[in-house]
Design an enzyme around this catalytic site. Structure first.
Site, short mmCIF file in Angstrom:
data_model
loop_
_atom_site.label_atom_id
_atom_site.label_comp_id
_atom_site.label_asym_id
_atom_site.label_seq_id
_atom_site.Cartn_x
_atom_site.Cartn_y
_atom_site.Cartn_z
CG ASP A 76 9.60 0.39 4.37
OD1 ASP A 76 9.90 -0.34 5.34
OD2 ASP A 76 8.55 0.23 3.72
CE LYS B 172 -3.12 0.64 11.37
NZ LYS B 172 -2.16 1.57 10.71
CG ASN C 12 1.50 3.15 4.58
OD1 ASN C 12 0.37 2.67 4.58
ND2 ASN C 12 2.56 2.45 4.15
CE1 TYR D 116 -3.19 -3.12 11.64
CE2 TYR D 116 -5.57 -3.44 11.56
CZ TYR D 116 -4.41 -2.94 11.00
OH TYR D 116 -4.46 -2.25 9.81
CG ASP E 104 13.25 1.33 13.63
OD1 ASP E 104 12.00 1.28 13.78
OD2 ASP E 104 14.04 0.72 14.39
CB VAL E 105 8.20 4.41 12.34
CG1 VAL E 105 8.13 4.79 10.88
CG2 VAL E 105 7.65 3.01 12.60
CB ILE F 284 -0.95 0.00 1.21
CG1 ILE F 284 -1.85 -1.25 1.17
CG2 ILE F 284 -1.81 1.26 1.23
CD1 ILE F 284 -2.66 -1.46 2.44
#
Length: 263
Positions: free
Chosen positions: A38, A167, A89, A163, A62-63, A19
């Site tokens: 990413d 979100k 994202n 999860y 690396d978020v 995505i």
């Protein structure tokens, strides 16, 4: 190539595949200069954009590590001189070489490690991304942040509590940040996609022998078909364009009418 986003610089996290890659290619097709960020290599995404006549930069990210988020923003500013948009994202869903992905299990069988990893990537990662880009946007007096949640926060899907909870936090973060950053010219919105036919979704269905999920989602979709990454691109483009300058704090379901929120 369209010029709807001409000269705008947009960062897409989690852009190496799936995505995120679709977002990056779609934004570039509208004239944006795209930073594909990413933890995985973004060479394929950058090559696809450049071969189509666009401009892109691959950046390691690396978020979960704010230092690398800050370094990513600095790299983008050095290359392009500005940051107009962030598509937040990057998230943990399907398994990858870096994590095991979400697990379809009863809530009381989710391990503490799995819960913590989900929150670290999906919630802290979004927070880190925002912190990294907001200084440049604040200085410019303008910016667009698009956080990616999921329509599971409205559907209340079982066996994915970690999860879905993560979100839900993303949606709440969006609303809070829109209030806080609006006076500084920064718009913050959230997209809630449906069940995308991505490699991540396929991997989860394979892992848990749950291929009936696709048919279940089709059954509640008003348009009566599966959803693909490309179905999200138009909304991401809109939220990064001047067209949406008076839109902020919104959670926009892009799921073919699988769920309805609001009134």
């Amino acid at each position: 190539m369209s010029e709807l986003l001409r000269d705008r610089v947009v960062i897409v996290t989690g852009a190496a595949r799936g995505i995120g890659q679709a977002y990056a290619k779609g934004l570039a097709a509208q004239g944006a200069r795209v930073a594909a960020a990413d933890i995985l290599d973004c060479g394929e995404t950058v090559a696809a954009i450049e071969s189509a006549g666009g401009e892109a930069l691959g950046v390691a990210l690396d978020v979960t590590d704010y230092a690398t988020c800050r370094a990513m923003a600095a790299t983008v500013l050095e290359r392009f001189g500005r940051i107009d948009g962030l598509v937040n994202n990057a998230a943990m869903f399907g398994p990858s070489s870096k994590n095991r992905g979400a697990e379809l299990v009863p809530f009381d069988e989710i391990s503490e490690d799995a819960w913590d990893q989900m929150m670290n990537i999906n919630v802290k990662g979004m927070w880190n991304g925002c912190k990294a880009v907001v200084p440049a946007m604040r200085e410019a007096g303008y910016g667009k942040i698009v956080n990616i949640a999921s329509n599971t926060i409205s559907l209340g899907n079982p066996y994915l509590l970690h999860y879905v909870t993560s979100k839900g936090a993303v949606a709440t973060m969006t609303r809070c940040l829109s209030r806080e950053l609006g006076p500084q010219g920064i718009r913050v919105n959230c997209i809630a996609p449906g069940f995308i036919q991505s490699q991540a979704s396929i991997d989860i269905m394979d892992k848990f022998d749950a291929h009936d999920i696709t048919e279940q989602m089709k059954a509640i979709c008003s348009l009566g078909r599966e959803q693909y990454a490309e179905d999200l691109v138009g909304t991401v483009v809109y939220l990064n364009a001047e067209l949406s300058d008076f839109v902020t704090g919104q959670i926009i379901s892009v799921d073919g009418g699988a769920c309805f929120t609001g009134m």
